[in-house]
Write an enzyme that holds these catalytic residues in place. Sequence first.
Site, PDB file in Angstrom:
ATOM      1  N   ASN A  82       2.862   3.236  -3.812  1.00 26.60           N
ATOM      2  CA  ASN A  82       3.893   2.391  -3.209  1.00 26.60           C
ATOM      3  C   ASN A  82       4.957   3.193  -2.447  1.00 26.60           C
ATOM      4  OD1 ASN A  82       5.811  -0.059  -3.163  1.00 26.60           O
ATOM      5  ND2 ASN A  82       6.945   1.383  -4.467  1.00 26.60           N
ATOM      6  N   SER A 131       1.495  -2.565   4.702  1.00 33.60           N
ATOM      7  CA  SER A 131       2.548  -3.417   5.273  1.00 33.60           C
ATOM      8  C   SER A 131       1.893  -4.325   6.299  1.00 33.60           C
ATOM      9  CB  SER A 131       3.596  -2.550   5.973  1.00 33.60           C
ATOM     10  OG  SER A 131       4.422  -3.340   6.804  1.00 33.60           O
ATOM     11  N   TYR A 143       5.057   4.143  11.734  1.00 36.15           N
ATOM     12  CA  TYR A 143       4.905   3.352  10.497  1.00 36.15           C
ATOM     13  C   TYR A 143       3.625   2.509  10.548  1.00 36.15           C
ATOM     14  CZ  TYR A 143       6.472   0.263   6.645  1.00 36.15           C
ATOM     15  OH  TYR A 143       6.580  -0.445   5.466  1.00 36.15           O
ATOM     16  N   SER A 146       0.647   4.672  10.027  1.00 39.64           N
ATOM     17  CA  SER A 146       0.481   5.123   8.637  1.00 39.64           C
ATOM     18  C   SER A 146      -0.057   3.989   7.770  1.00 39.64           C
ATOM     19  CB  SER A 146       1.814   5.636   8.078  1.00 39.64           C
ATOM     20  OG  SER A 146       2.741   4.582   7.874  1.00 39.64           O
ATOM     21  N   ILE A 175      10.495  -7.802   3.049  1.00 38.60           N
ATOM     22  CA  ILE A 175      10.863  -7.989   1.640  1.00 38.60           C
ATOM     23  C   ILE A 175      12.309  -7.522   1.447  1.00 38.60           C
ATOM     24  CG2 ILE A 175      10.244  -7.426  -0.754  1.00 38.60           C
ATOM     25  CD1 ILE A 175       8.012  -8.963   0.784  1.00 38.60           C
TER      26      ILE A 175
HETATM   27  N1  NAD Z   1      10.819  -3.782   2.166  1.00 38.58           N
HETATM   28  C1  NAD Z   1       9.955  -4.237   3.044  1.00 38.58           C
HETATM   29  O1  NAD Z   1      10.270  -5.134   3.844  1.00 38.58           O
HETATM   30  C2  NAD Z   1       8.540  -3.731   3.067  1.00 38.58           C
HETATM   31  C3  NAD Z   1       7.594  -4.428   3.829  1.00 38.58           C
HETATM   32  C4  NAD Z   1       6.277  -3.971   3.867  1.00 38.58           C
HETATM   33  C5  NAD Z   1       5.903  -2.849   3.158  1.00 38.58           C
HETATM   34  N2  NAD Z   1       6.844  -2.174   2.431  1.00 38.58           N
HETATM   35  C6  NAD Z   1       6.382  -0.975   1.721  1.00 38.58           C
HETATM   36  O2  NAD Z   1       6.638  -1.128   0.338  1.00 38.58           O
HETATM   37  C7  NAD Z   1       6.846   0.160  -0.240  1.00 38.58           C
HETATM   38  C8  NAD Z   1       8.156   0.125  -1.040  1.00 38.58           C
HETATM   39  O3  NAD Z   1       9.203  -0.196  -0.138  1.00 38.58           O
HETATM   40  P1  NAD Z   1      10.690  -0.583  -0.592  1.00 38.58           P
HETATM   41  O4  NAD Z   1      11.124  -1.670   0.300  1.00 38.58           O
HETATM   42  O5  NAD Z   1      10.774  -0.722  -2.046  1.00 38.58           O
HETATM   43  O6  NAD Z   1      11.435   0.736  -0.069  1.00 38.58           O
HETATM   44  P2  NAD Z   1      12.439   1.702  -0.799  1.00 38.58           P
HETATM   45  O7  NAD Z   1      12.965   2.628   0.249  1.00 38.58           O
HETATM   46  O8  NAD Z   1      13.410   0.910  -1.615  1.00 38.58           O
HETATM   47  O9  NAD Z   1      11.458   2.494  -1.813  1.00 38.58           O
HETATM   48  C9  NAD Z   1      10.580   3.512  -1.407  1.00 38.58           C
HETATM   49  C10 NAD Z   1      10.648   4.615  -2.440  1.00 38.58           C
HETATM   50  O10 NAD Z   1       9.717   5.664  -2.087  1.00 38.58           O
HETATM   51  C11 NAD Z   1      10.317   6.885  -2.463  1.00 38.58           C
HETATM   52  N3  NAD Z   1       9.738   8.028  -1.749  1.00 38.58           N
HETATM   53  C12 NAD Z   1       9.917   8.331  -0.437  1.00 38.58           C
HETATM   54  N4  NAD Z   1       9.332   9.500  -0.156  1.00 38.58           N
HETATM   55  C13 NAD Z   1       8.748   9.944  -1.298  1.00 38.58           C
HETATM   56  C14 NAD Z   1       8.009  11.118  -1.630  1.00 38.58           C
HETATM   57  N5  NAD Z   1       7.756  12.080  -0.725  1.00 38.58           N
HETATM   58  N6  NAD Z   1       7.567  11.267  -2.909  1.00 38.58           N
HETATM   59  C15 NAD Z   1       7.847  10.312  -3.852  1.00 38.58           C
HETATM   60  N7  NAD Z   1       8.570   9.191  -3.580  1.00 38.58           N
HETATM   61  C16 NAD Z   1       9.011   9.017  -2.315  1.00 38.58           C
HETATM   62  C17 NAD Z   1      11.778   6.697  -2.096  1.00 38.58           C
HETATM   63  O11 NAD Z   1      12.627   7.663  -2.737  1.00 38.58           O
HETATM   64  C18 NAD Z   1      12.031   5.270  -2.506  1.00 38.58           C
HETATM   65  O12 NAD Z   1      12.588   5.184  -3.816  1.00 38.58           O
HETATM   66  C19 NAD Z   1       6.853   1.165   0.908  1.00 38.58           C
HETATM   67  O13 NAD Z   1       5.586   1.776   1.010  1.00 38.58           O
HETATM   68  C20 NAD Z   1       7.099   0.293   2.122  1.00 38.58           C
HETATM   69  O14 NAD Z   1       6.579   0.846   3.300  1.00 38.58           O
HETATM   70  C21 NAD Z   1       8.143  -2.581   2.364  1.00 38.58           C
END
Ligand code: NAD
Length: 236
Positions: A82, A131, A143, A146, A175
């Site tokens: 995640n 995503s 993005y 990826s 989200i």
């Molecule tokens: N929030 C959205 O709208 C949304 C939509 C689609 C997909 N996503 C995906 O969901 C996932 C979680 O997103 P979120 O909204 O909770 O974001 P967020 O930024 O709150 O959480 C992402 C977490 O990943 C950690 N992280 C980053 N680089 C890292 C590394 N090198 N090693 C270990 N941990 C690392 C960060 O410290 C962070 O705590 C992500 O992959 C994001 O791309 C989010």
Amino acid sequence: MTAVVTGAAGGIGRALCRRLGQAGHDLVAVDVSSRLEESVAMLDQEGLTMHPVQADLTTIGGVEAVAAAVRKFGDVQVLVNNAGITRDSRLVNLSNDDFKAVLDVNLGAAYRLTLALVPMMGRASIINVSSRAYLGNFGQFNYSMSKGGLVGLTRALALQLAPAIRVNAVAPGLIATEMAMGIPDDVRTRMIAAIPADRMGEPEEVAELVAFLATDASSYITGEVIVIGGGRSLSR
Ligand SMILES: NC(=O)c1ccc[n+]([C@@H]2O[C@H](COP(=O)([O-])OP(=O)(O)OC[C@H]3O[C@@H](n4cnc5c(N)ncnc54)[C@H](O)[C@@H]3O)[C@@H](O)[C@H]2O)c1
């Protein structure tokens, strides 16, 4: 039953830990950020124990630290890749550093950790958090690449690891987490207007889908990408 969740300090990651913890999993919670301790403390108050590993999943050392922590539990039943970042930019402005950083976390970390943990899996379920942007998002060139790569990883790996290990991806739309709040207000408002459900999704809604894919309730689903976006993959 051991579940490994990466990005556990973030909005979706914390909801994933809560939901999988409630389902009875031993949780290994991974994040590069020291804010992981906040997630641990918050879930502890709710009676759920997490085993935190603060590690950078772009490094071999970070991946090895997670593998060492997981080994103490024996088998892994669930892995949720995640962790993710954004460095949004249009193609003309995209720097090589921002291109590499996003690919290395969003795709590379999932690849490296999966490779390290598969030898510890018997019957298991891997869920990759892609995503909706894998379909292509304006201004999110790196993005989108990826997250599209993560879909390729999901489908190729599902073929290789069947039947013992299922591999699926979830593709959330917008989200309500800090990542979404980092989007400028006017842009976010326009994005919400394009969502048939007329709102952002909640991290708990993503966690519910992941929990379904983690259990035998979804035993005939593998290699799939499930969009959870309030209808946003439809054109309006
Ligand atoms: N929030 C959205 O709208 C949304 C939509 C689609 C997909 N996503 C995906 O969901 C996932 C979680 O997103 P979120 O909204 O909770 O974001 P967020 O930024 O709150 O959480 C992402 C977490 O990943 C950690 N992280 C980053 N680089 C890292 C590394 N090198 N090693 C270990 N941990 C690392 C960060 O410290 C962070 O705590 C992500 O992959 C994001 O791309 C989010």
